[in-house]
Design an enzyme around this catalytic site. Structure first.
Site, short mmCIF file in Angstrom:
data_model
loop_
_atom_site.label_atom_id
_atom_site.label_comp_id
_atom_site.label_asym_id
_atom_site.label_seq_id
_atom_site.Cartn_x
_atom_site.Cartn_y
_atom_site.Cartn_z
N GLY A 75 0.83 -1.20 0.00
CA GLY A 75 0.00 0.00 0.00
C GLY A 75 0.86 1.25 0.00
N GLU A 134 19.71 -4.46 -21.85
CA GLU A 134 20.20 -5.60 -22.64
C GLU A 134 19.26 -5.98 -23.77
OE1 GLU A 134 23.23 -6.93 -22.27
OE2 GLU A 134 23.59 -5.53 -20.65
#
Length: 127
Positions: free
Chosen positions: A85, A109
């Site tokens: 939360g 990558e």
């Protein structure tokens, strides 16, 4: 990252109470955990199959693993943020950092879209 996210989710959901029940008792939370665990196992299997002969890596399976790994990292990290939360969004908190790092995994990558083009191109050539 997925393993740590599951630890964070389990710890937070076990101690947090919503509507008189621990959060971990809700099916939606349980399904988030199950999804992460199942996808992590599938990813691990894909990585092993990409390295099957030990001498060289199958680039197509490696690309698939990269895509799935990035997606799994994002799902796991976002689930940790969601379960925590407001604490999950706290600047420099572990879950918030994990989510930022997961986005780097997703695009570093080789962007997912480039890898998907590569996989689709190889697939079409096989047909």
């Amino acid at each position: 990252m997925a393993d740590r996210a599951i630890e964070i989710i389990a710890e937070a959901a076990s101690s947090k109470t919503v509507f008189g029940r621990r959060l971990i008792e809700y099916q939606g939370v349980q399904w988030r955990i199950a999804s992460i665990v199942a996808r992590r196992a599938a990813l691990e299997s894909l990585v092993h199959s990409a390295l099957q002969d030990g001498a060289r890596v199958d680039p197509e399976r490696a690309a698939m693993a990269k895509i799935l790994g990035g997606e799994l990292a994002l799902e796991a990290a976002w689930s940790a943020v969601q379960i925590l939360g407001g604490r999950g969004l706290a600047m420099w908190g572990e879950a918030e950092r994990m989510y930022r790092d997961a986005k780097v995994i997703d695009i570093g990558e080789g962007a997912k879209e480039v890898l998907m083009d590569y996989i689709a191109g190889r697939t079409v050539k096989k047909c």
